[in-house]
Design a protein around this motif. Structure first.
Motif, mmCIF file in Angstrom:
data_model
loop_
_atom_site.group_PDB
_atom_site.id
_atom_site.type_symbol
_atom_site.label_atom_id
_atom_site.label_comp_id
_atom_site.label_asym_id
_atom_site.label_seq_id
_atom_site.Cartn_x
_atom_site.Cartn_y
_atom_site.Cartn_z
ATOM 1 N N ALA A 157 1.067 -1.351 -0.053
ATOM 2 C CA ALA A 157 -0.355 0.187 0.194
ATOM 3 C C ALA A 157 0.820 1.074 -0.610
ATOM 4 O O ALA A 157 0.521 2.024 -0.622
ATOM 5 C CB ALA A 157 -1.343 0.232 0.943
ATOM 6 N N ILE A 158 1.891 1.089 0.658
ATOM 7 C CA ILE A 158 2.886 2.269 0.732
ATOM 8 C C ILE A 158 2.987 2.710 -0.393
ATOM 9 O O ILE A 158 3.344 3.865 -0.747
ATOM 10 C CB ILE A 158 3.575 2.460 1.855
ATOM 11 C CG1 ILE A 158 4.623 3.863 2.264
ATOM 12 C CG2 ILE A 158 4.744 1.325 1.748
ATOM 13 C CD1 ILE A 158 3.902 4.700 2.021
ATOM 14 N N LEU A 159 3.510 2.232 -1.366
ATOM 15 C CA LEU A 159 4.081 2.592 -2.516
ATOM 16 C C LEU A 159 3.108 2.513 -3.448
ATOM 17 O O LEU A 159 3.279 3.518 -4.683
ATOM 18 C CB LEU A 159 4.472 1.003 -3.110
ATOM 19 C CG LEU A 159 6.259 0.956 -2.735
ATOM 20 C CD1 LEU A 159 6.697 -0.419 -3.335
ATOM 21 C CD2 LEU A 159 7.444 1.914 -2.289
ATOM 22 N N LEU A 160 1.709 2.593 -3.039
ATOM 23 C CA LEU A 160 0.501 2.662 -4.008
ATOM 24 C C LEU A 160 0.582 5.027 -3.856
ATOM 25 O O LEU A 160 -0.359 5.299 -4.804
ATOM 26 C CB LEU A 160 -0.780 2.358 -3.797
ATOM 27 C CG LEU A 160 -0.871 1.702 -4.294
ATOM 28 C CD1 LEU A 160 -1.911 -0.085 -3.344
ATOM 29 C CD2 LEU A 160 -1.142 1.480 -5.949
ATOM 30 N N ALA A 194 8.277 1.772 -13.014
ATOM 31 C CA ALA A 194 8.632 2.181 -14.855
ATOM 32 C C ALA A 194 8.722 1.433 -15.757
ATOM 33 O O ALA A 194 8.305 1.433 -16.585
ATOM 34 C CB ALA A 194 9.107 3.282 -14.890
ATOM 35 N N MET A 195 9.539 0.062 -15.667
ATOM 36 C CA MET A 195 9.972 -0.220 -16.023
ATOM 37 C C MET A 195 8.569 -1.515 -16.069
ATOM 38 O O MET A 195 8.426 -1.610 -17.398
ATOM 39 C CB MET A 195 10.975 -1.272 -16.325
ATOM 40 C CG MET A 195 12.326 -0.724 -15.824
ATOM 41 S SD MET A 195 13.966 -1.747 -15.606
ATOM 42 C CE MET A 195 14.901 -0.109 -15.179
ATOM 43 N N ALA A 196 7.733 -2.013 -14.876
ATOM 44 C CA ALA A 196 7.449 -2.742 -14.640
ATOM 45 C C ALA A 196 5.700 -1.771 -15.482
ATOM 46 O O ALA A 196 5.008 -2.594 -15.958
ATOM 47 C CB ALA A 196 6.705 -3.046 -13.636
ATOM 48 N N SER A 197 5.976 -0.937 -15.163
ATOM 49 C CA SER A 197 4.443 -0.573 -15.976
ATOM 50 C C SER A 197 4.695 0.046 -17.370
ATOM 51 O O SER A 197 3.868 -0.716 -18.005
ATOM 52 C CB SER A 197 4.605 0.803 -15.149
ATOM 53 O OG SER A 197 4.249 1.236 -14.268
ATOM 54 N N ALA A 198 6.271 -0.046 -18.410
ATOM 55 C CA ALA A 198 5.997 -0.533 -19.674
ATOM 56 C C ALA A 198 5.413 -1.560 -20.425
ATOM 57 O O ALA A 198 4.262 -1.572 -20.916
ATOM 58 C CB ALA A 198 7.225 0.141 -20.170
ATOM 59 N N LEU A 199 6.334 -2.958 -19.359
ATOM 60 C CA LEU A 199 5.481 -3.665 -20.142
ATOM 61 C C LEU A 199 4.124 -4.229 -19.692
ATOM 62 O O LEU A 199 3.584 -4.668 -20.423
ATOM 63 C CB LEU A 199 6.666 -4.897 -19.295
ATOM 64 C CG LEU A 199 8.505 -4.839 -19.097
ATOM 65 C CD1 LEU A 199 8.686 -5.403 -17.880
ATOM 66 C CD2 LEU A 199 8.479 -5.721 -20.654
ATOM 67 N N LEU A 200 3.322 -3.478 -18.631
ATOM 68 C CA LEU A 200 2.042 -3.326 -18.482
ATOM 69 C C LEU A 200 0.920 -2.925 -19.532
ATOM 70 O O LEU A 200 -0.168 -3.132 -19.689
ATOM 71 C CB LEU A 200 0.989 -3.581 -17.096
ATOM 72 C CG LEU A 200 1.520 -4.469 -15.819
ATOM 73 C CD1 LEU A 200 1.507 -3.594 -14.777
ATOM 74 C CD2 LEU A 200 0.895 -5.472 -15.830
ATOM 75 N N GLN A 201 2.133 -2.002 -19.772
ATOM 76 C CA GLN A 201 1.439 -1.103 -20.576
ATOM 77 C C GLN A 201 1.895 -1.049 -22.373
ATOM 78 O O GLN A 201 1.458 -1.039 -23.129
ATOM 79 C CB GLN A 201 1.480 0.299 -21.022
ATOM 80 C CG GLN A 201 1.255 1.149 -19.351
ATOM 81 C CD GLN A 201 1.219 2.278 -19.086
ATOM 82 O OE1 GLN A 201 1.565 3.274 -19.955
ATOM 83 N NE2 GLN A 201 1.577 2.697 -17.554
ATOM 84 N N VAL A 359 -2.373 -4.233 -7.624
ATOM 85 C CA VAL A 359 -2.063 -4.234 -6.890
ATOM 86 C C VAL A 359 -2.980 -5.271 -5.985
ATOM 87 O O VAL A 359 -2.570 -6.354 -6.259
ATOM 88 C CB VAL A 359 -1.623 -3.957 -5.617
ATOM 89 C CG1 VAL A 359 -0.261 -3.876 -4.767
ATOM 90 C CG2 VAL A 359 -0.580 -2.676 -6.905
ATOM 91 N N ALA A 360 -4.141 -5.431 -6.117
ATOM 92 C CA ALA A 360 -5.347 -6.426 -4.959
ATOM 93 C C ALA A 360 -5.411 -7.329 -6.389
ATOM 94 O O ALA A 360 -5.075 -8.895 -5.467
ATOM 95 C CB ALA A 360 -6.396 -5.267 -5.093
ATOM 96 N N SER A 361 -5.324 -7.303 -7.923
ATOM 97 C CA SER A 361 -5.736 -8.554 -7.801
ATOM 98 C C SER A 361 -3.984 -9.633 -8.887
ATOM 99 O O SER A 361 -3.994 -10.318 -9.029
ATOM 100 C CB SER A 361 -6.323 -8.430 -10.041
ATOM 101 O OG SER A 361 -4.734 -7.514 -10.397
ATOM 102 N N GLY A 362 -3.006 -9.174 -7.665
ATOM 103 C CA GLY A 362 -1.490 -10.153 -7.823
ATOM 104 C C GLY A 362 -1.545 -9.794 -9.186
ATOM 105 O O GLY A 362 0.355 -10.574 -8.995
ATOM 106 N N ARG A 363 -1.615 -8.983 -9.953
ATOM 107 C CA ARG A 363 -0.844 -8.368 -11.208
ATOM 108 C C ARG A 363 0.428 -8.135 -11.032
ATOM 109 O O ARG A 363 1.750 -7.710 -11.403
ATOM 110 C CB ARG A 363 -2.245 -7.195 -12.324
ATOM 111 C CG ARG A 363 -3.013 -8.553 -13.065
ATOM 112 C CD ARG A 363 -3.676 -7.541 -13.497
ATOM 113 N NE ARG A 363 -2.745 -6.935 -14.939
ATOM 114 C CZ ARG A 363 -3.168 -5.974 -15.363
ATOM 115 N NH1 ARG A 363 -4.390 -4.977 -15.411
ATOM 116 N NH2 ARG A 363 -2.964 -6.052 -16.504
ATOM 117 N N MET A 364 0.736 -7.309 -10.551
ATOM 118 C CA MET A 364 2.063 -6.747 -9.559
ATOM 119 C C MET A 364 2.430 -6.663 -7.667
ATOM 120 O O MET A 364 0.965 -6.229 -7.597
ATOM 121 C CB MET A 364 1.919 -5.158 -9.791
ATOM 122 C CG MET A 364 2.398 -4.570 -11.363
ATOM 123 S SD MET A 364 4.410 -4.754 -11.889
ATOM 124 C CE MET A 364 4.719 -3.290 -10.085
#
Ligand SMILES: [Zn+2]
Length: 418
Positions: A157-160, A194-201, A359-364
């Motif tokens: 949660a803190i990283l959100l 940002a790397m993880a986000s880029a991959l998700l996008q 995050v809650a769904s476990g994708r990240m």
């Protein structure tokens, strides 16, 4: 209550301060349960992001429990567990309604042209007392804080609060799309996410540029291709790896002064500091000018690399922090390549519900990025270690204890690239 207070350049301490109270019907008081240290805090303490008002409480990342709400906060109630976004928007102006919460016309008391309002920042951003405290006043609480789903861990949660939204926003700014090759400069926590986000996008390839082997290894583990700029010319390598074309998208997750000399202010602990100070190591390779740096005198190395690395007609997204006084950018080189440049402070609130779902769904899973479990009592030591870019220190979360403030426990979460 206890809070981390900045009293001058290089001077921070844990002090006993008055508890915040409701000042407007749209305020809420949140009891902070976990806060964190961010690279931006280091910029503020060093003065590379100038203008801090002495006495301001630092910190812009927190999760906590709503203690009290003003009469116009109708969507929250005492007892709710929430994440507090770093930037503050009123929720009612045309900018907020369009999702540009960080450009809210109302939240910054210095006026609509004053720029982003955020917690624990310089005078020009409010100033608003920050979240490295036992309690915090949250303005426009009907808009900012978002309830957390049951069962989400504090470390997720803190990283959100700042990091994941900023990282996601970075990939949005860079216009990452299906199959794109993306270079991320800076592999601190914002760079990593940002790397993880880029991959998700939808990114097809991600190149990670940094000079710390531990960070580059983390990047590799999530599927990025590491490039150590201490060992090779990053531009030559990027061009070779892309058949001479360059990358479609670049993300600057470094910002000012990661490669700048500065005066190395000392951190002072209340009750006597040990004098080793918040001093940043400056790699000579990336510090060609030497001497004291005045903001605005030349583009940062990372901005120059960004323009060199991007393909013709590509896009650069800048979330690395620069002070308003910074004015240099290699515009000629960029213009002649038809480059698009997008930059800004994250509109945290815009992305939070979606990112909480991811995050809650476990994708990240964000929690593994919290590498340090410190206590609030050791937050100043955590600041120093973070400032030294100690290997393995990705993010320090600071757990703030309940009750009197005399038995404060915690973790500190720190990142040097934002
Ligand atoms: Zn607004």
């Amino acid at each position: 209550m206890k809070a981390v207070v900045m009293s001058g350049i290089g001077q921070i301490g844990v002090e006993e301060v008055r508890e915040p109270t409701i000042q407007a019907p749209t305020d809420a008081i949140v009891r902070v349960t976990t806060t964190a240290i961010c690279g931006t805090d280091l910029h503020l303490i060093r003065g590379t992001f100038p203008g801090m008002k002495p006495g301001t409480i630092l910190g812009h990342e927190a999760i906590g429990i709503v203690e009290e709400v003003g009469s116009d906060v109708r969507n929250l109630a005492p007892g709710d567990r929430v994440v507090v976004p770093s930037t503050i928007g009123c929720g009612a102006c045309s900018y907020c309604r369009a999702g540009y919460y960080s450009q809210c016309d109302v939240a910054n008391p210095n006026g609509p042209q004053a720029g982003t309002a955020f917690f624990g920042g310089p005078e020009a951003t409010g100033p608003f007392d920050g979240l490295q405290a036992e309690y915090a006043r949250i303005p426009f609480a009907h808009t900012g804080p978002v309830k957390l789903p049951e069962g989400m861990s504090d470390d997720d949660a803190i990283l959100l609060s700042d990091v994941f939204p900023t990282s996601w926003f970075a990939a949005r700014l860079a216009e990452v799309g299906s199959g794109d090759t993306v270079a991320v400069f800076g592999a601190g926590i914002v760079g990593q996410l940002a790397m993880a986000s880029a991959l998700l996008q939808g990114a097809g390839r991600v190149l990670a540029i940094d000079n710390l082997p531990t960070r580059l290894e983390l990047a590799r583990m999530q599927g990025a291709e590491p490039i150590n700029f201490d060992e090779e010319d990053p531009i030559e390598t990027i061009r070779r790896l892309t058949n001479g074309i360059g990358v479609d998208r670049v993300i600057d997750a470094v910002g000012v002064d990661a490669n700048r000399p500065h005066s190395g202010p000392a951190a002072e602990q209340s009750g006597g500091g040990d004098g080793d100070g918040l001093r940043q190591q400056v790699a000579p390779e990336t510090n060609p000018s030497g001497g004291n740096w005045e903001p605005g005198d030349a583009p940062d190395q990372v901005l120059d690399w960004a323009v060199e690395a991007v393909a013709k007609a590509g896009t650069i997204g800048v979330v690395g922090v620069y002070p308003p006084t910074m004015s240099a950018f290699p515009v000629g080189k960029a213009m002649n390549k038809n480059v698009t440049i997008k930059a800004g402070n994250c509109n945290h609130r815009r992305y939070l519900p979606k990112l909480i779902d991811i995050v809650a769904s476990g994708r990240m899973s964000l929690a593994p990025n919290v590498t340090q479990d410190e206590t609030f009592d050791t937050i100043l030591d955590a600041y120093r270690a973070f400032d030294r870019r100690q290997p393995g220190w990705i993010k320090v979360a600071v757990v703030v204890g309940e009750g009197s403030g005399m038995q404060v426990s915690g973790r500190a979460t720190v990142d040097a690239t934002t």
